[in-house]
Design a protein around this motif. Structure first.
Motif, short mmCIF file in Angstrom:
data_model
loop_
_atom_site.label_atom_id
_atom_site.label_comp_id
_atom_site.label_asym_id
_atom_site.label_seq_id
_atom_site.Cartn_x
_atom_site.Cartn_y
_atom_site.Cartn_z
N SER A 277 -18.67 14.21 71.58
CA SER A 277 -19.20 13.12 72.41
C SER A 277 -20.55 13.52 73.01
CB SER A 277 -18.22 12.80 73.53
OG SER A 277 -18.78 11.89 74.46
N MET A 278 -21.43 12.53 73.14
CA MET A 278 -22.64 12.72 73.91
C MET A 278 -22.26 12.58 75.38
SD MET A 278 -25.20 13.29 71.87
CE MET A 278 -26.73 12.83 72.67
N HIS A 279 -22.36 13.66 76.10
CA HIS A 279 -21.99 13.75 77.51
C HIS A 279 -20.47 13.89 77.65
CE1 HIS A 279 -22.67 13.74 81.73
NE2 HIS A 279 -22.04 12.63 81.97
N TYR A 293 -19.24 18.63 72.85
CA TYR A 293 -20.10 17.67 73.57
C TYR A 293 -21.48 18.25 73.85
CZ TYR A 293 -18.63 20.51 77.60
OH TYR A 293 -18.37 21.55 78.46
N ALA A 294 -22.39 17.35 74.17
CA ALA A 294 -23.72 17.74 74.63
C ALA A 294 -23.66 17.86 76.14
CB ALA A 294 -24.75 16.69 74.22
N ASP A 295 -23.98 19.04 76.64
CA ASP A 295 -23.92 19.31 78.07
C ASP A 295 -25.22 18.86 78.72
OD1 ASP A 295 -23.21 20.17 80.56
OD2 ASP A 295 -23.46 22.30 80.15
N ILE A 296 -25.28 17.59 79.07
CA ILE A 296 -26.51 16.98 79.59
C ILE A 296 -26.60 17.22 81.10
CG2 ILE A 296 -27.79 14.82 79.87
CD1 ILE A 296 -26.15 13.76 77.45
N HIS A 297 -27.68 17.83 81.54
CA HIS A 297 -27.90 18.06 82.97
C HIS A 297 -28.52 16.79 83.57
CE1 HIS A 297 -26.77 22.29 82.82
NE2 HIS A 297 -27.46 22.37 81.71
N ASN A 328 -30.74 20.07 75.74
CA ASN A 328 -29.47 20.30 76.42
C ASN A 328 -28.60 21.22 75.57
OD1 ASN A 328 -27.81 18.53 74.58
ND2 ASN A 328 -29.21 17.00 75.40
N LYS A 329 -27.66 21.84 76.23
CA LYS A 329 -26.77 22.77 75.55
C LYS A 329 -25.68 22.02 74.80
CE LYS A 329 -23.51 26.52 76.62
NZ LYS A 329 -22.87 27.28 77.71
#
Length: 333
Positions: A277-279, A293-297, A328-329
């Motif tokens: 998942s994105m976010h 997932y994308a670890d969005i800050h 993002n990570k």
């Protein structure tokens, strides 16, 4: 009785203008000595002087406020972004006014007009899909603003987004590398440019993993009724493609609703699918700890948007438009 500029000036034997300039932060610029500046500020603090913000805004043309327009206050993604905006704004002595467009372009236009009438110094906007005209007007009037999370590629404006396409590519590629052979895309709002970037990342990953893109594996959910629409869309997807073994969600709330669907249907999603998942949200972390997932800050996006906006406000006509794509990570499980 409230302390006034006049009473401070009379007490210190200075002109009202001198006191006003110093207390508005223009003391050094106006050439006053350090001793005079210190005297005025110390006395104002001692007597509890509070500036008349309305009067100051009229003289400067704006208040020390920033307007933030987001699609949804209840969405944890945007609430985190608002926190980042508020904290960074406070560091510079600004106050944030938060409003929600609910994804309605007409309401968005009204909110922008209202904030402009309130003389906010600048705007931070997560635009709807039909914001082109109002954004063009802001550009024409050289009004300071920054687009966040979403942007309009054909317009030269300030924006802060994250690397949507590469993040999607990496997540989907990971699903295939872990053994998936048929990964479906669950998405929404495909009219938004950033959603197109996420779809492109998915398609590129499918091809680079040695597979063929199949339109039947792409499911678009209606954003306005996503909680109900995803049920019928997933019913059709699994009936048509029963051997799906991977799922990529372009937003966290679609992932959450899919998990709700699996639980209701009694589907063992932990073992049947590899998912990404994105976010991510705390709910997803608990319900699907195996999800990549994308670890969005998100707070960083908010904070950086304020930094750009304040530079725009301060530099005025000398400001050079800034577009930022944050990396993002990827948390690959």
């Amino acid at each position: 009785m409230a302390v006034s500029l006049k009473s401070i000036a009379e007490e210190l034997g200075l002109s009202i203008a001198t006191v006003s300039w110093i207390l508005s932060g223009q003391g050094e610029e106006r050439g006053f000595s350090a001793a005079t500046i210190k005297l005025v500020k110390s006395y104002a603090k001692k007597v509890g002087y509070r500036p008349n913000l309305l009067a100051r805004s009229l003289s400067k043309g704006h208040t020390k406020t920033l307007g933030l327009i987001i699609p949804s206050i209840s969405d944890p993604f945007y609430s985190q972004m608002a926190k980042g905006v508020e904290e960074k704004a406070a560091e510079s002595g600004y106050v944030m006014i938060l409003v929600s467009s609910e994804g309605d372009e007409k309401k968005e236009r009204r909110l922008i007009q209202t904030l402009l009438e309130q003389q906010v110094a600048g705007l931070i906007i997560a635009p709807t899909n039909k914001s082109d005209n109002v954004i063009r007007q802001l550009l024409k009037e050289k009004y300071p603003f920054v687009l966040v999370d979403r942007y309009i590629p054909e317009l030269v404006s300030n924006y802060v987004i994250f690397d949507n396409e590469d993040s999607s590519y990496d997540l989907v590629t990971h699903l295939y590398s872990k053994g998936s052979r048929k990964v479906a895309l669950i998405t929404t709002d495909t009219h938004l440019f950033i959603m197109g970037m996420r779809r492109d990342g998915y398609r590129r990953a499918v091809v680079d993993s040695g597979n063929v893109c199949i339109d039947d594996l792409v499911v678009e959910v209606n954003r306005d009724s996503y909680q109900e629409d995803i049920i019928s869309k997933l019913d059709v997807l699994f009936s048509r493609e029963p051997d799906i073994d991977g799922l990529f969600f372009t937003t966290h709330y679609l992932a959450e609703e899919a998990i709700r669907y699996f639980i209701t249907k009694g589907i063992d999603y932990h073992n049947r699918f590899r998912m990404a998942s994105m976010h991510i949200t705390k709910a997803l972390e608990m319900l699907a700890p195996e999800m990549s997932y994308a670890d969005i800050h998100v707070e960083r996006i908010g904070g950086m948007s304020v930094e750009i906006l304040l530079r725009n406000i301060q530099e005025k006509d000398n400001f050079v438009t800034e577009g930022v794509i944050l990396s993002n990570k990827r948390v690959l499980i």
